[in-house]
Design a protein around this motif. Structure first.
Motif, short mmCIF file in Angstrom:
data_model
loop_
_atom_site.label_atom_id
_atom_site.label_comp_id
_atom_site.label_asym_id
_atom_site.label_seq_id
_atom_site.Cartn_x
_atom_site.Cartn_y
_atom_site.Cartn_z
N LYS A 146 0.85 -1.19 0.00
CA LYS A 146 0.00 0.00 0.00
C LYS A 146 0.89 1.25 0.00
O LYS A 146 1.88 1.32 0.71
CB LYS A 146 -0.92 -0.01 1.22
N GLU A 147 0.46 2.20 -0.78
CA GLU A 147 1.28 3.39 -1.02
C GLU A 147 1.51 4.20 0.26
O GLU A 147 2.58 4.80 0.43
CB GLU A 147 0.61 4.26 -2.08
N ARG A 148 0.56 4.26 1.17
CA ARG A 148 0.73 5.12 2.34
C ARG A 148 1.88 4.67 3.23
O ARG A 148 2.55 5.50 3.86
CB ARG A 148 -0.57 5.19 3.14
N TYR A 149 2.16 3.37 3.27
CA TYR A 149 3.27 2.89 4.08
C TYR A 149 4.62 3.22 3.43
O TYR A 149 5.60 3.56 4.11
CB TYR A 149 3.15 1.38 4.31
N ILE A 150 4.66 3.13 2.11
CA ILE A 150 5.89 3.50 1.40
C ILE A 150 6.19 4.98 1.57
O ILE A 150 7.34 5.39 1.80
CB ILE A 150 5.77 3.12 -0.09
N ARG A 151 5.16 5.81 1.51
CA ARG A 151 5.35 7.25 1.68
C ARG A 151 5.84 7.58 3.09
O ARG A 151 6.64 8.51 3.28
CB ARG A 151 4.03 7.98 1.39
N ALA A 152 5.36 6.84 4.07
CA ALA A 152 5.82 7.07 5.45
C ALA A 152 7.32 6.78 5.58
O ALA A 152 8.05 7.48 6.29
CB ALA A 152 5.02 6.19 6.41
N ILE A 153 7.78 5.76 4.86
CA ILE A 153 9.21 5.43 4.87
C ILE A 153 10.01 6.55 4.20
O ILE A 153 11.06 6.98 4.70
CB ILE A 153 9.47 4.08 4.17
N PHE A 154 9.50 7.05 3.08
CA PHE A 154 10.21 8.10 2.36
C PHE A 154 10.32 9.38 3.19
O PHE A 154 11.31 10.11 3.10
CB PHE A 154 9.51 8.40 1.04
N MET A 155 9.32 9.65 3.99
CA MET A 155 9.38 10.82 4.87
C MET A 155 10.53 10.69 5.87
O MET A 155 11.19 11.67 6.22
CB MET A 155 8.05 10.98 5.61
N ALA A 156 10.78 9.46 6.31
CA ALA A 156 11.82 9.23 7.33
C ALA A 156 13.23 9.31 6.77
O ALA A 156 14.18 9.46 7.53
CB ALA A 156 11.60 7.86 7.97
N ILE A 157 13.38 9.23 5.43
CA ILE A 157 14.72 9.22 4.85
C ILE A 157 14.96 10.45 3.98
O ILE A 157 15.93 10.48 3.21
CB ILE A 157 14.97 7.94 4.02
N SER A 158 14.12 11.45 4.08
CA SER A 158 14.31 12.67 3.28
C SER A 158 15.51 13.46 3.81
O SER A 158 15.99 13.25 4.92
CB SER A 158 13.05 13.52 3.32
N ALA A 159 15.97 14.40 3.00
CA ALA A 159 17.16 15.19 3.35
C ALA A 159 16.93 16.08 4.57
O ALA A 159 17.88 16.50 5.23
CB ALA A 159 17.58 16.04 2.15
N THR A 160 15.67 16.35 4.87
CA THR A 160 15.37 17.23 6.01
C THR A 160 15.44 16.50 7.35
O THR A 160 15.47 17.16 8.40
CB THR A 160 13.97 17.84 5.85
N ARG A 161 15.47 15.18 7.32
CA ARG A 161 15.49 14.42 8.56
C ARG A 161 16.92 14.23 9.06
O ARG A 161 17.87 14.23 8.27
CB ARG A 161 14.84 13.04 8.34
N PRO A 162 17.10 14.07 10.38
CA PRO A 162 18.45 13.82 10.92
C PRO A 162 19.06 12.57 10.28
O PRO A 162 18.37 11.59 9.98
CB PRO A 162 18.19 13.61 12.41
N ARG A 163 20.38 12.62 10.09
CA ARG A 163 21.07 11.49 9.48
C ARG A 163 20.93 10.21 10.31
O ARG A 163 20.96 9.10 9.76
CB ARG A 163 22.54 11.82 9.28
N ALA A 164 20.76 10.36 11.60
CA ALA A 164 20.57 9.18 12.46
C ALA A 164 19.27 8.46 12.10
O ALA A 164 19.20 7.22 12.11
CB ALA A 164 20.57 9.59 13.92
N ASP A 165 18.23 9.23 11.75
CA ASP A 165 16.96 8.62 11.35
C ASP A 165 17.11 7.86 10.04
O ASP A 165 16.58 6.76 9.88
CB ASP A 165 15.88 9.70 11.21
N VAL A 166 17.83 8.48 9.11
CA VAL A 166 18.05 7.82 7.81
C VAL A 166 18.86 6.54 7.99
O VAL A 166 18.53 5.49 7.41
CB VAL A 166 18.78 8.78 6.84
N ALA A 167 19.90 6.61 8.82
CA ALA A 167 20.74 5.42 9.07
C ALA A 167 19.91 4.31 9.72
O ALA A 167 20.07 3.13 9.40
CB ALA A 167 21.92 5.80 9.96
N TYR A 168 19.02 4.67 10.63
CA TYR A 168 18.18 3.66 11.28
C TYR A 168 17.25 2.99 10.26
O TYR A 168 17.08 1.77 10.29
CB TYR A 168 17.33 4.28 12.40
N CYS A 169 16.67 3.77 9.37
CA CYS A 169 15.77 3.22 8.36
C CYS A 169 16.51 2.25 7.44
O CYS A 169 16.01 1.17 7.13
CB CYS A 169 15.14 4.35 7.54
N ILE A 170 17.70 2.64 7.00
CA ILE A 170 18.50 1.75 6.14
C ILE A 170 18.84 0.46 6.88
O ILE A 170 18.76 -0.63 6.31
CB ILE A 170 19.77 2.48 5.66
N HIS A 171 19.21 0.58 8.13
CA HIS A 171 19.52 -0.60 8.93
C HIS A 171 18.31 -1.50 9.07
O HIS A 171 18.42 -2.74 8.99
CB HIS A 171 20.03 -0.18 10.32
#
Length: 398
Positions: free
Chosen positions: A49-74
Motif C-alpha cells: 500500500k502506497e501510504r506505508y511506502i510514503r511514510a518510509i520516504f518521509m523518514a529518509i528525506s534530506a530534512t530528517r536527521p542522518r541518524a533517522d536515515v541510518a536507522y531506516c536503512i539498517h
C-alpha cells in the motif's frame, strides 16, 4: 496438499507481521517507522500500500536527521537478511529501488556508506524460498533484481550522478572519463538484461511492478551508452594503443548488448510490462566499423614510456602470427651446401702464437687488425639465417 501448505504459509506470515508490529509499538524508539516498514514489506503476495511506502520516504528525506536515515536503512537491511520469503524480500527491494528514484540523492550516499561499513545490504546471492516450485522461480528473479540494484549504486558511485534522474553526460566526456564510465554503464545494462523473467515469474504481479521500473530505467541507460559510444568513435582514431584496445572491447560489447536489449523489450511487451512509449528503438552499432577499428589498433601509437613487448600480448589476437613468422629447427640442405669455409684459419692461429708475450696489449684493440672478425660474421650469419620457406620467414639455428 500444496494448496493447504500455501494457505498455512500465508497464515503464518500474517502472524509474524502482526507480532512484529506489536513489538514495534512497545519497544521501538522509531515506532511509526518500524510499523510502516513491516506493513510495506509484509508477507501478503500483492503490491504494498502506497501510504506505508510514503511514510518510509518521509523518514529518509534530506530534512530528517542522518541518524533517522541510518536507522531506516539498517531496518530495511535487517528485513532483507532475515527473511526467507520471496514476497518480503521483493517488496523490501522495491521500497529501496523506489527510494533511489524518488528520494533525494543523499539516500544513495547513505546506502553506499552503510554497505562499506558493514556487509553489502543488497547481497542476496544465497537467498532462496523453496516452499513451493513457484516460490523457487520467484527467488531466482529476486536475486537478479538485487544484483541490478547493487550495480545501480556502483554506477552512481562511478558516474557521480543518477542516470535515471539526471540527463546523461557521456556525450561530452574526455577520453579518460569515457573509458572509466562506459564500462560501469555496460555492466548496469547487463544486470538489466538478467532481469528478464522466465516461467512463473512472467505473470507475477509484484515482479511485473519491479520489472516496469527496470524497463523504464533501461531506456535512460541505453541513451547514455549510445551517446558515449558515439563519443568514443569520434575519439577512437586519435587514441594510443592501450586506450584503443579498451575502446574496441567496449564497442564489441555494445553490439552484443543491442541485440539482447531488443529481445528483452520483446519479452516485456508480450506481458504488457512498461508503457508503449517507454520503449526506445534499438539501433545496432555497425559491425562493419569493427574492421577499421581492428586495423587501427595494429598500428596505433604506444603511450609515452610504454614498451612494445608489454602491449603485444594484449593485441596478439589481432594478428595472425603463424603467417608472419615460422621458426624451424631443421637445417635446409641447401644452406649446409652453401656454407663457406674460412680461407685463413691457420694464419690467424699462427699470428696469435707469434705475438710477443712481453708486449703491453692494446685494451681498445686500436692496433689489432682482428683477422677473425670476418669468420665470426659468416658463422653468425649462417647460424641465424632467415630463409623464405613456403611464404614464411624461417629462422635456422645451426
Amino acid at each position: 496438499m500444496s494448496g493447504s501448505q500455501s494457505s498455512l504459509r500465508r497464515y503464518l506470515g500474517a502472524i509474524k507481521d502482526t507480532t512484529t508490529v506489536s513489538l514495534a509499538k512497545v519497544n521501538s524508539g522509531y515506532k511509526e517507522l518500524d510499523i510502516a516498514i513491516v506493513k510495506a514489506t509484509n508477507h501478503v503476495e500483492r503490491p504494498s500500500k502506497e501510504r506505508y511506502i510514503r511514510a518510509i520516504f518521509m523518514a529518509i528525506s534530506a530534512t530528517r536527521p542522518r541518524a533517522d536515515v541510518a536507522y531506516c536503512i539498517h531496518a530495511l537491511a535487517r528485513r532483507l537478511s532475515k527473511t526467507h520469503n520471496w514476497a518480503v524480500a521483493l517488496k523490501t527491494l522495491i521500497v529501496i529501488h523506489r527510494a533511489l528514484r524518488e528520494v533525494d540523492q543523499t539516500f544513495h550516499e547513505e546506502v553506499i556508506n552503510y554497505s562499506r561499513s558493514r556487509s553489502h545490504m543488497l547481497n542476496m546471492s544465497h537467498f532462496k524460498d523453496d516452499s513451493s516450485p513457484n516460490a523457487w522461480v520467484y527467488s531466482t528473479w529476486v536475486r537478479f533484481y538485487a544484483l541490478f540494484l547493487e550495480e545501480r549504486l556502483e554506477c552512481f558511485r562511478v558516474l557521480k550522478y543518477d542516470v535515471e534522474i539526471d540527463p546523461p553526460r557521456t556525450k561530452e566526456l574526455d577520453t579518460p572519463d569515457l573509458l572509466e564510465q562506459l564500462p560501469a554503464l555496460q555492466e548496469l545494462l547487463f544486470r538489466v538484461l538478467d532481469c528478464q523473467p522466465e516461467g512463473a515469474a512472467v505473470q507475477n504481479h509484484i515482479i511485473q511492478l519491479a520489472l516496469s521500473m527496470v524497463v523504464t530505467e533501461s531506456t535512460k541507460i541505453y541513451q547514455a551508452l549510445t551517446d558515449g559510444i558515439d563519443n568514443l568513435v569520434d575519439k577512437f582514431f586519435e587514441m594510443q594503443r592501450n586506450d584503443a584496445l579498451k575502446a574496441l572491447d567496449m564497442y564489441r560489447r555494445a553490439v552484443k548488448q543491442a541485440e539482447r536489449l531488443s529481445e528483452f523489450y520483446e519479452v516485456c511487451k508480450s506481458v504488457y510490462v512498461g508503457r508503449g512509449d517507454s520503449f526506445v528503438k534499438i539501433e545496432q552499432p555497425p559491425t562493419s566499423f569493427l574492421q577499421a577499428m581492428e586495423e587501427y589498433v595494429k598500428e596505433a601509437p604506444l603511450a609515452a614510456g610504454a614498451k612494445k613487448e608489454q602491449v603485444l600480448p594484449e593485441c596478439f589476437f589481432l594478428a595472425a602470427p603463424k603467417e608472419i613468422l615460422a621458426i624451424e629447427y631443421e637445417k635446409p640442405p641447401e644452406v649446409i651446401e652453401e656454407k663457406p669455409v674460412s680461407p685463413e684459419p691457420p694464419v690467424k692461429a699462427e699470428a696469435e702464437a707469434e705475438k710477443p708475450v712481453e708486449k703491453q696489449p692494446d685494451l681498445l684493440s686500436m692496433d689489432d687488425p682482428a683477422p677473425g672478425v670476418s669468420e665470426l660474421d659468416e658463422k653468425n650469419a649462417l647460424a641465424l639465417a632467415i630463409v623464405p620457406v613456403t611464404g614464411k620467414a624461417t629462422l635456422n639455428i645451426a
